[in-house]
Design a protein around this motif. Structure first.
Motif, PDB file in Angstrom:
ATOM      1  N   PHE A  29       0.862  -1.182   0.000  1.00  0.00           N
ATOM      2  CA  PHE A  29       0.000   0.000   0.000  1.00  0.00           C
ATOM      3  C   PHE A  29       0.896   1.229   0.000  1.00  0.00           C
ATOM      4  CE2 PHE A  29      -2.556  -3.351   1.837  1.00  0.00           C
ATOM      5  CZ  PHE A  29      -3.691  -3.260   1.054  1.00  0.00           C
ATOM      6  N   ILE A  30       1.065   1.799  -1.177  1.00  0.00           N
ATOM      7  CA  ILE A  30       2.020   2.885  -1.358  1.00  0.00           C
ATOM      8  C   ILE A  30       1.303   4.075  -1.984  1.00  0.00           C
ATOM      9  CG2 ILE A  30       4.135   3.582  -2.552  1.00  0.00           C
ATOM     10  CD1 ILE A  30       4.972   0.625  -2.411  1.00  0.00           C
ATOM     11  N   GLY A  31       1.627   5.267  -1.485  1.00  0.00           N
ATOM     12  CA  GLY A  31       1.053   6.491  -2.030  1.00  0.00           C
ATOM     13  C   GLY A  31       2.122   7.320  -2.713  1.00  0.00           C
ATOM     14  N   VAL A  32       1.736   7.949  -3.814  1.00  0.00           N
ATOM     15  CA  VAL A  32       2.619   8.855  -4.539  1.00  0.00           C
ATOM     16  C   VAL A  32       1.908  10.195  -4.634  1.00  0.00           C
ATOM     17  CG1 VAL A  32       3.783   9.328  -6.729  1.00  0.00           C
ATOM     18  CG2 VAL A  32       3.630   6.979  -5.887  1.00  0.00           C
ATOM     19  N   GLU A  33       2.601  11.242  -4.153  1.00  0.00           N
ATOM     20  CA  GLU A  33       2.039  12.585  -4.249  1.00  0.00           C
ATOM     21  C   GLU A  33       2.767  13.335  -5.352  1.00  0.00           C
ATOM     22  OE1 GLU A  33       1.182  16.605  -1.622  1.00  0.00           O
ATOM     23  OE2 GLU A  33       2.136  14.891  -0.660  1.00  0.00           O
ATOM     24  N   PHE A  34       1.982  13.937  -6.237  1.00  0.00           N
ATOM     25  CA  PHE A  34       2.527  14.704  -7.350  1.00  0.00           C
ATOM     26  C   PHE A  34       2.506  16.186  -7.025  1.00  0.00           C
ATOM     27  CE2 PHE A  34       0.994  10.786  -9.164  1.00  0.00           C
ATOM     28  CZ  PHE A  34       2.033  10.419  -9.993  1.00  0.00           C
ATOM     29  N   ASN A  35       3.402  16.945  -7.639  1.00  0.00           N
ATOM     30  CA  ASN A  35       3.382  18.394  -7.507  1.00  0.00           C
ATOM     31  C   ASN A  35       2.192  18.918  -8.290  1.00  0.00           C
ATOM     32  OD1 ASN A  35       5.732  18.716  -5.946  1.00  0.00           O
ATOM     33  ND2 ASN A  35       6.984  18.394  -7.763  1.00  0.00           N
ATOM     34  N   SER A  36       1.249  19.540  -7.610  1.00  0.00           N
ATOM     35  CA  SER A  36       0.008  19.963  -8.253  1.00  0.00           C
ATOM     36  C   SER A  36       0.249  20.945  -9.389  1.00  0.00           C
ATOM     37  CB  SER A  36      -0.961  20.559  -7.231  1.00  0.00           C
ATOM     38  OG  SER A  36      -0.377  21.665  -6.586  1.00  0.00           O
ATOM     39  N   LYS A  37       1.239  21.793  -9.248  1.00  0.00           N
ATOM     40  CA  LYS A  37       1.541  22.788 -10.293  1.00  0.00           C
ATOM     41  C   LYS A  37       1.949  22.097 -11.604  1.00  0.00           C
ATOM     42  CE  LYS A  37       5.024  26.246 -11.280  1.00  0.00           C
ATOM     43  NZ  LYS A  37       6.210  26.917 -10.749  1.00  0.00           N
ATOM     44  N   ASN A  38       2.772  21.063 -11.497  1.00  0.00           N
ATOM     45  CA  ASN A  38       3.242  20.364 -12.695  1.00  0.00           C
ATOM     46  C   ASN A  38       2.246  19.320 -13.187  1.00  0.00           C
ATOM     47  OD1 ASN A  38       5.598  21.848 -12.662  1.00  0.00           O
ATOM     48  ND2 ASN A  38       6.658  20.371 -11.395  1.00  0.00           N
ATOM     49  N   LEU A  39       1.353  18.876 -12.325  1.00  0.00           N
ATOM     50  CA  LEU A  39       0.352  17.892 -12.714  1.00  0.00           C
ATOM     51  C   LEU A  39      -0.775  18.526 -13.519  1.00  0.00           C
ATOM     52  CD1 LEU A  39      -0.473  14.911 -12.373  1.00  0.00           C
ATOM     53  CD2 LEU A  39      -1.741  15.594 -10.341  1.00  0.00           C
ATOM     54  N   PHE A  40      -1.109  19.775 -13.209  1.00  0.00           N
ATOM     55  CA  PHE A  40      -2.224  20.484 -13.847  1.00  0.00           C
ATOM     56  C   PHE A  40      -2.056  20.490 -15.356  1.00  0.00           C
ATOM     57  CE2 PHE A  40      -4.399  24.238 -15.404  1.00  0.00           C
ATOM     58  CZ  PHE A  40      -5.652  24.063 -14.834  1.00  0.00           C
ATOM     59  N   PRO A  41      -3.061  20.238 -16.159  1.00  0.00           N
ATOM     60  CA  PRO A  41      -4.474  20.088 -15.853  1.00  0.00           C
ATOM     61  C   PRO A  41      -4.907  18.643 -15.636  1.00  0.00           C
ATOM     62  CG  PRO A  41      -4.245  20.221 -18.208  1.00  0.00           C
ATOM     63  CD  PRO A  41      -2.846  20.317 -17.606  1.00  0.00           C
ATOM     64  N   VAL A  42      -3.969  17.708 -15.581  1.00  0.00           N
ATOM     65  CA  VAL A  42      -4.295  16.299 -15.382  1.00  0.00           C
ATOM     66  C   VAL A  42      -4.593  16.065 -13.902  1.00  0.00           C
ATOM     67  CG1 VAL A  42      -3.404  13.946 -15.566  1.00  0.00           C
ATOM     68  CG2 VAL A  42      -2.808  15.631 -17.300  1.00  0.00           C
ATOM     69  N   SER A  43      -5.609  15.272 -13.622  1.00  0.00           N
ATOM     70  CA  SER A  43      -5.940  14.965 -12.226  1.00  0.00           C
ATOM     71  C   SER A  43      -5.475  13.557 -11.869  1.00  0.00           C
ATOM     72  CB  SER A  43      -7.451  15.066 -12.011  1.00  0.00           C
ATOM     73  OG  SER A  43      -8.103  13.996 -12.662  1.00  0.00           O
ATOM     74  N   GLY A  44      -5.423  13.271 -10.578  1.00  0.00           N
ATOM     75  CA  GLY A  44      -5.075  11.942 -10.112  1.00  0.00           C
ATOM     76  C   GLY A  44      -6.061  10.901 -10.620  1.00  0.00           C
ATOM     77  N   TYR A  45      -7.327  11.292 -10.726  1.00  0.00           N
ATOM     78  CA  TYR A  45      -8.349  10.375 -11.237  1.00  0.00           C
ATOM     79  C   TYR A  45      -8.028   9.950 -12.668  1.00  0.00           C
ATOM     80  CZ  TYR A  45     -12.844   8.603 -12.827  1.00  0.00           C
ATOM     81  OH  TYR A  45     -13.829   7.819 -13.360  1.00  0.00           O
ATOM     82  N   GLU A  46      -7.628  10.904 -13.501  1.00  0.00           N
ATOM     83  CA  GLU A  46      -7.275  10.568 -14.888  1.00  0.00           C
ATOM     84  C   GLU A  46      -6.061   9.654 -14.946  1.00  0.00           C
ATOM     85  OE1 GLU A  46      -8.492  14.355 -17.529  1.00  0.00           O
ATOM     86  OE2 GLU A  46      -7.197  14.788 -15.817  1.00  0.00           O
ATOM     87  N   LEU A  47      -5.094   9.897 -14.075  1.00  0.00           N
ATOM     88  CA  LEU A  47      -3.928   9.023 -14.020  1.00  0.00           C
ATOM     89  C   LEU A  47      -4.323   7.609 -13.635  1.00  0.00           C
ATOM     90  CD1 LEU A  47      -1.331  11.301 -12.205  1.00  0.00           C
ATOM     91  CD2 LEU A  47      -1.411  10.738 -14.637  1.00  0.00           C
ATOM     92  N   CYS A  48      -5.228   7.488 -12.666  1.00  0.00           N
ATOM     93  CA  CYS A  48      -5.676   6.165 -12.214  1.00  0.00           C
ATOM     94  C   CYS A  48      -6.397   5.410 -13.324  1.00  0.00           C
ATOM     95  CB  CYS A  48      -6.564   6.292 -10.984  1.00  0.00           C
ATOM     96  SG  CYS A  48      -5.633   6.748  -9.517  1.00  0.00           S
ATOM     97  N   LYS A  49      -7.173   6.123 -14.138  1.00  0.00           N
ATOM     98  CA  LYS A  49      -7.848   5.463 -15.266  1.00  0.00           C
ATOM     99  C   LYS A  49      -6.824   4.930 -16.258  1.00  0.00           C
ATOM    100  CE  LYS A  49     -10.838   8.271 -17.043  1.00  0.00           C
ATOM    101  NZ  LYS A  49     -11.930   9.126 -17.522  1.00  0.00           N
ATOM    102  N   LYS A  50      -5.777   5.691 -16.530  1.00  0.00           N
ATOM    103  CA  LYS A  50      -4.726   5.238 -17.448  1.00  0.00           C
ATOM    104  C   LYS A  50      -3.966   4.050 -16.853  1.00  0.00           C
ATOM    105  CE  LYS A  50      -5.144   8.364 -20.681  1.00  0.00           C
ATOM    106  NZ  LYS A  50      -5.491   8.052 -22.061  1.00  0.00           N
ATOM    107  N   LEU A  51      -3.705   4.107 -15.554  1.00  0.00           N
ATOM    108  CA  LEU A  51      -3.007   3.004 -14.898  1.00  0.00           C
ATOM    109  C   LEU A  51      -3.844   1.730 -14.941  1.00  0.00           C
ATOM    110  CD1 LEU A  51      -1.582   4.935 -11.828  1.00  0.00           C
ATOM    111  CD2 LEU A  51      -0.236   3.900 -13.659  1.00  0.00           C
TER     112      LEU A  51
END
Length: 98
Positions: A29-51
């Motif tokens: 159970f591992i969490g990865v936090e992204f820098n919100s400034k560099n992640l924008f406009p992609v959301s964590g939800y969109e990343l999870c769908k791709k994963l």
């Protein structure tokens, strides 16, 4: 197995510190936090769908955090490559040496 997954994710963090802010967890159970400034406009939800499309189970939290909960059939390095490729394809990370 969790240590290996965390180790691979930490390597990705070291390669891309502008994108990956923090990696932490226990076991698989591992969490990865992204820098919100560099992640924008992609959301964590969109990343999870791709994963998920690439066979990696994850859950987004607060738009910039992804929690990984791999299945028992985890395939270590292949799984980490799928994570990195998924992040590349949604244009969060450059492809690098893969």
């Amino acid at each position: 197995m969790g240590e290996e997954l965390a180790g691979q994710l930490l390597k990705i963090q070291q390669q891309y510190p502008d994108y990956v802010k923090e990696v932490q967890g226990r076991g698989l159970f591992i969490g990865v936090e992204f820098n919100s400034k560099n992640l924008f406009p992609v959301s964590g939800y969109e990343l999870c769908k791709k994963l998920k499309y690439r066979g990696v189970l994850a859950k987004s939290t607060h738009d910039t955090i992804i929690r990984f909960t791999p299945p028992v059939s985890y395939e270590n390095k292949k799984q980490c490559l799928n994570i990195k490729l998924s992040l590349y394809y949604v244009k969060v990370l450059p492809l690098g040496n893969y």
